[in-house]
Design a protein around this motif. Structure first.
Motif, mmCIF file in Angstrom:
data_model
loop_
_atom_site.group_PDB
_atom_site.id
_atom_site.type_symbol
_atom_site.label_atom_id
_atom_site.label_comp_id
_atom_site.label_asym_id
_atom_site.label_seq_id
_atom_site.Cartn_x
_atom_site.Cartn_y
_atom_site.Cartn_z
ATOM 1 N N SER A 196 0.833 -1.201 0.000
ATOM 2 C CA SER A 196 0.000 0.000 0.000
ATOM 3 C C SER A 196 0.875 1.262 0.000
ATOM 4 C CB SER A 196 -0.928 0.006 1.213
ATOM 5 O OG SER A 196 -0.192 -0.039 2.420
ATOM 6 N N ILE A 197 2.034 1.182 0.651
ATOM 7 C CA ILE A 197 2.957 2.320 0.642
ATOM 8 C C ILE A 197 3.532 2.527 -0.757
ATOM 9 C CG2 ILE A 197 5.130 3.228 1.574
ATOM 10 C CD1 ILE A 197 4.569 1.614 4.121
ATOM 11 N N GLY A 198 3.977 1.429 -1.371
ATOM 12 C CA GLY A 198 4.500 1.521 -2.731
ATOM 13 C C GLY A 198 3.459 2.009 -3.716
ATOM 14 N N ALA A 199 2.224 1.523 -3.563
ATOM 15 C CA ALA A 199 1.128 1.978 -4.424
ATOM 16 C C ALA A 199 0.866 3.466 -4.206
ATOM 17 C CB ALA A 199 -0.131 1.167 -4.147
ATOM 18 N N GLY A 200 1.021 3.892 -2.961
ATOM 19 C CA GLY A 200 0.838 5.305 -2.662
ATOM 20 C C GLY A 200 1.845 6.179 -3.379
ATOM 21 N N ASN A 201 3.071 5.682 -3.536
ATOM 22 C CA ASN A 201 4.087 6.444 -4.258
ATOM 23 C C ASN A 201 3.782 6.513 -5.753
ATOM 24 O OD1 ASN A 201 5.738 7.218 -2.071
ATOM 25 N ND2 ASN A 201 6.692 5.207 -2.014
ATOM 26 N N ILE A 202 3.218 5.431 -6.309
ATOM 27 C CA ILE A 202 2.773 5.480 -7.707
ATOM 28 C C ILE A 202 1.655 6.508 -7.854
ATOM 29 C CG2 ILE A 202 1.666 4.207 -9.583
ATOM 30 C CD1 ILE A 202 3.039 1.682 -8.604
ATOM 31 N N ALA A 203 0.674 6.450 -6.948
ATOM 32 C CA ALA A 203 -0.453 7.387 -7.009
ATOM 33 C C ALA A 203 0.028 8.831 -6.935
ATOM 34 C CB ALA A 203 -1.434 7.093 -5.878
ATOM 35 N N LEU A 204 0.985 9.086 -6.050
ATOM 36 C CA LEU A 204 1.493 10.445 -5.904
ATOM 37 C C LEU A 204 2.200 10.900 -7.170
ATOM 38 C CD1 LEU A 204 1.937 12.939 -4.173
ATOM 39 C CD2 LEU A 204 3.958 11.833 -3.187
ATOM 40 N N ARG A 205 2.978 10.015 -7.786
ATOM 41 C CA ARG A 205 3.662 10.374 -9.033
ATOM 42 C C ARG A 205 2.653 10.711 -10.140
ATOM 43 N NH1 ARG A 205 8.702 9.238 -10.953
ATOM 44 N NH2 ARG A 205 9.293 9.859 -8.838
ATOM 45 N N LEU A 206 1.573 9.932 -10.232
ATOM 46 C CA LEU A 206 0.550 10.210 -11.245
ATOM 47 C C LEU A 206 -0.164 11.519 -10.947
ATOM 48 C CD1 LEU A 206 1.281 7.344 -12.057
ATOM 49 C CD2 LEU A 206 -1.160 6.796 -12.161
ATOM 50 N N TYR A 207 -0.459 11.740 -9.685
ATOM 51 C CA TYR A 207 -1.111 12.987 -9.272
ATOM 52 C C TYR A 207 -0.228 14.183 -9.593
ATOM 53 C CZ TYR A 207 -2.668 16.684 -6.101
ATOM 54 O OH TYR A 207 -3.066 17.893 -5.570
ATOM 55 N N GLN A 208 1.056 14.073 -9.307
ATOM 56 C CA GLN A 208 1.982 15.158 -9.616
ATOM 57 C C GLN A 208 1.994 15.449 -11.109
ATOM 58 O OE1 GLN A 208 5.591 13.563 -7.979
ATOM 59 N NE2 GLN A 208 5.305 14.529 -5.988
ATOM 60 N N HIS A 209 1.959 14.401 -11.909
ATOM 61 C CA HIS A 209 1.974 14.586 -13.355
ATOM 62 C C HIS A 209 0.712 15.299 -13.836
ATOM 63 C CE1 HIS A 209 3.181 13.592 -17.505
ATOM 64 N NE2 HIS A 209 1.875 13.467 -17.715
#
Length: 220
Positions: A196-209
């Protein structure tokens, strides 16, 4: 004309109009689906992206475990119900994340067709009536060389994804080195799927984009 464009024109002209949510479709394999994540409905990266984006967006998870962009792979995504549902959803934004299973040893005999088949998958979304913003995602790093060799991901899969993005003038988010080059159990417990932490980092990267908002990735 897309919903957000209509809303902008209404606001600019001082006209009251009902703002519909921007529809976001996340397409991919088990990493998108959230395999192995506790309460994946809330903690997969599409679900966490929804939390970041908030009101005004509807993010749906169309990931299917084990799937490939390959049309003749072990489990082709285009043969799934979720694939058909994602097309019927007619999204405004599409994130496409394939390549991990395409690079897997079980698909060695089919991988020669990845270039052609990946383009076909991308084209089905590019040609939707909604004319969506299509964003390509590279695979994350694999730490299971015996099943999903990372050298195949790096040397064969990612160059094709990069080439398709360039030729089609599509946005590209490189996730391969998101977690660095050393395995971290809290980010990828089984060395392939994010926690869930790793998925959160993917989500944040997509959100930033999507928003061009810059903040620090956590727990790396």
């Amino acid at each position: 004309m897309k919903r957000h464009t209509i809303l902008f024109l209404c606001l600019a002209m001082g006209i009251s109009c009902f703002a519909q949510e921007i529809k976001v479709a996340c397409i991919g394999n088990s990493i998108t689906y959230g395999a192995g994540i506790d309460n994946r409905e809330q903690n997969s990266y599409p679900a966490q992206l929804q939390k970041h984006l908030g009101d005004g967006y509807e993010v749906r998870n169309f990931g299917v475990s084990g799937t490939t962009a390959l049309y003749k792979g072990i489990t082709p995504y285009v043969q799934t119900e979720q694939y058909r549902a994602s097309l019927e959803y007619n999204p405004d934004i599409v994130f496409i994340k394939f390549g991990t299973n395409d690079a897997g040893v079980r698909n060695n005999e089919f991988r020669h067709a990845f270039n052609e088949d990946y383009r076909k998958v991308v084209d089905t979304y590019r040609k939707l009536p909604s004319k969506p913003r299509v964003i390509l995602l590279t695979p994350i790093r694999s730490f299971l060389p015996e099943y999903h060799p990372d050298d195949v991901i790096v040397k064969e899969i990612i160059p094709i994804i990069n080439q398709v993005a360039q030729e089609y003038n599509l946005e590209l988010i490189n996730l391969h080195d998101l977690y660095g080059d050393k395995w971290k159990e809290h980010l990828m417990p089984d060395k392939l799927h994010p926690s869930s932490i790793g998925a959160g980092n993917i989500a944040l990267r997509l959100y930033q984009h999507l928003t061009k908002h810059v903040s620090t990735l956590t727990n790396l």
